[in-house]
Write a protein that holds these residues in place. Structure first.
Motif, PDB file in Angstrom:
ATOM      1  N   ALA A   1      -8.987   0.916 -11.891  1.00 33.13           N
ATOM      2  CA  ALA A   1      -9.755   1.385 -10.525  1.00 33.13           C
ATOM      3  C   ALA A   1     -10.815   0.278 -10.110  1.00 33.13           C
ATOM      4  CB  ALA A   1     -10.982   1.999 -11.538  1.00 33.13           C
ATOM      5  N   GLY A   2     -10.762  -0.908 -11.148  1.00 35.13           N
ATOM      6  CA  GLY A   2     -11.082  -2.422 -10.847  1.00 35.13           C
ATOM      7  C   GLY A   2     -10.098  -2.232 -10.134  1.00 35.13           C
ATOM      8  N   THR A   3      -9.037  -2.847 -10.736  1.00 30.55           N
ATOM      9  CA  THR A   3      -8.392  -4.431  -9.762  1.00 30.55           C
ATOM     10  C   THR A   3      -7.591  -3.110  -8.354  1.00 30.55           C
ATOM     11  OG1 THR A   3      -7.228  -4.262 -12.201  1.00 30.55           O
ATOM     12  CG2 THR A   3      -5.627  -4.967 -10.079  1.00 30.55           C
ATOM     13  N   SER A   4      -7.309  -1.910  -8.176  1.00 28.22           N
ATOM     14  CA  SER A   4      -7.702  -1.481  -7.100  1.00 28.22           C
ATOM     15  C   SER A   4      -8.370  -1.822  -6.238  1.00 28.22           C
ATOM     16  CB  SER A   4      -7.124  -0.351  -7.440  1.00 28.22           C
ATOM     17  OG  SER A   4      -8.417   0.735  -7.647  1.00 28.22           O
ATOM     18  N   LEU A   5      -9.498  -1.843  -6.265  1.00 29.95           N
ATOM     19  CA  LEU A   5     -10.615  -2.279  -5.377  1.00 29.95           C
ATOM     20  C   LEU A   5     -10.279  -3.980  -5.462  1.00 29.95           C
ATOM     21  CD1 LEU A   5     -13.262  -1.984  -4.104  1.00 29.95           C
ATOM     22  CD2 LEU A   5     -14.717  -2.908  -6.136  1.00 29.95           C
ATOM     23  N   VAL A   6     -10.409  -4.763  -6.242  1.00 28.82           N
ATOM     24  CA  VAL A   6      -9.871  -5.818  -5.783  1.00 28.82           C
ATOM     25  C   VAL A   6      -8.459  -6.248  -4.621  1.00 28.82           C
ATOM     26  CG1 VAL A   6      -9.222  -8.850  -6.421  1.00 28.82           C
ATOM     27  CG2 VAL A   6     -10.692  -7.030  -7.265  1.00 28.82           C
ATOM     28  N   VAL A   7      -7.677  -5.194  -5.348  1.00 28.21           N
ATOM     29  CA  VAL A   7      -6.518  -5.306  -4.183  1.00 28.21           C
ATOM     30  C   VAL A   7      -6.555  -4.839  -3.100  1.00 28.21           C
ATOM     31  CG1 VAL A   7      -3.896  -4.452  -3.728  1.00 28.21           C
ATOM     32  CG2 VAL A   7      -4.711  -5.333  -5.701  1.00 28.21           C
TER      33      VAL A   7
END
Length: 380
Positions: free
Chosen positions: A211-217
């Motif tokens: 979830a956090g990575t998707s926010l960064v992406v």
């Protein structure tokens, strides 16, 4: 890579030889060791070869010979001349065009702005063709080619009016497609890292990382779309939200699948989110110019949901936006369900005491498998 992987959550460590040590071990053996190493390499070569076949079938199958079928165009006018022209074009097109008549120019423009049609021909001494290139530059080009010939038969030059042009930073309208590519690579490549290097972490931690990575992406995507390349002139907040939905769906599906597919996860997510996804997104050719399989996938695949959602939001007043957002939300739900299924499977492994020699909380392979999986992902 470190020679040991420590499991913080469960209090045990799993040791594996470093890459140089493994190579030294293989090299010290007899012909049997060489044969084993060769089988190992050949087994791993299967993945890129399958990718080669899959990419060729997908990209060439979708893009090598675009031909229109049921491409909706309008002829403006209600008299017998307009009716005859529409009927003639429909018959001569042999299924390529879906030709209809509309009463006036304003109605034709409205049909284009609702993406119900991809071109509208206004007959007269100075014939005019109306297009909406923001919906698809390639579809507009096909329509222009058809009606340039119609006007030439009547000895008149054709005036082309673009009623919904794309942003100045995206003159071909395909920048959104390349934004989709960037979002996809950032998402599915991260799956291998979270599933491989994060194998010793509990699944709920891996899901939070996804979830956090998707926010960064998605933030990176918004920067590309707005201040960096100016792919859109307005609606950047909505573009970011759809980018997050899209990326989160891919990451959660990938993390869930990793429990079951292990080192084949990279190939699996490439099939789902590259081979079938890019080709059916409508970013290069809309479904009206593609073979049946890819035209059908366009209706519910997540890449099409993102590309068409951005177009609807930025250029077409939100017409049809709800359906595209629903597609992205359903893919996100599929990701949540995949993680749930993975949680049940990993809980069953723990209850059965079936931890492998290199297994962690996630039940995946040892350091050697993790290293090889990450190397494959980076190569891809």
């Amino acid at each position: 890579m470190s020679s040991s992987v420590s499991s913080v959550s469960s209090g045990y460590s799993v040791s594996s030889p470093s890459a140089p040590a493994r190579r030294a071990h293989v090299g010290s053996g007899t012909g049997t060791g060489t044969a084993g190493a060769l089988r190992h390499v050949l087994g791993h070569l299967l993945t890129p070869l399958l990718m080669c076949v899959g990419m060729g079938l997908a990209y060439l199958g979708a893009f090598h010979a675009p031909e229109p079928h049921d491409l909706r165009v309008d002829v403006v006018g209600s008299g017998p001349t307009a009716q005859l022209l529409a009927q003639t074009l429909h018959q001569e097109g042999d299924g390529a065009l879906d030709v209809r008549t509309v009463a006036g120019r304003d109605e034709a423009v409205e049909e284009l702005r609702r993406q119900e049609a991809f071109g509208a021909y206004v007959p007269g001494a100075r014939p005019e063709l109306l297009v909406a290139s923001a919906a698809s530059d390639t579809s507009a080009t096909v329509v222009e080619k058809v009606f340039t010939g119609v006007a030439a038969e009547r000895g008149a030059p054709l005036k082309v009016t673009d009623v919904v042009p794309a942003a100045k930073g995206d003159p071909t309208g395909q920048g959104v497609f390349f934004l989709l590519v960037a979002l996809s690579i950032g998402s599915y490549a991260s799956v291998a890292v979270i599933g491989g290097a994060g194998a010793v972490l509990p699944l709920w931690v891996r899901a939070l990382l996804a979830a956090g990575t998707s926010l960064v992406v998605s933030v990176i995507g918004a920067v590309f779309a707005g201040p960096l390349f100016h792919l859109v002139d307005e609606g950047l907040g909505g573009v970011w939200a759809m980018a997050w939905l899209y990326s989160a769906g891919i990451l959660l599906i990938g993390v869930g699948l990793h429990t079951f597919l292990k080192r084949w996860t990279t190939l699996g997510v490439m099939v789902l989110f590259v081979m079938l996804n890019f080709t059916s997104s409508g970013g290069v050719f809309r479904p009206e110019l593609q073979p049946g399989l890819f035209a059908s996938l366009h209706a519910f695949w997540n890449g099409a949901g993102f590309v068409e959602g951005v177009r609807a939001h930025v250029y077409f007043g939100g017409h049809g936006l709800g359906g595209h957002v629903l597609v992205l939300a359903l893919w996100l739900l599929a990701g949540v369900l995949a993680v749930g299924a993975a949680a049940l499977a990993e809980a069953g492994v723990r209850r059965g005491g079936a931890r492998g020699a290199g297994g962690g909380a996630g039940g995946t392979g040892g350091g050697s498998d993790v290293e090889e999986e990450l190397e494959e992902a980076v190569a891809v």
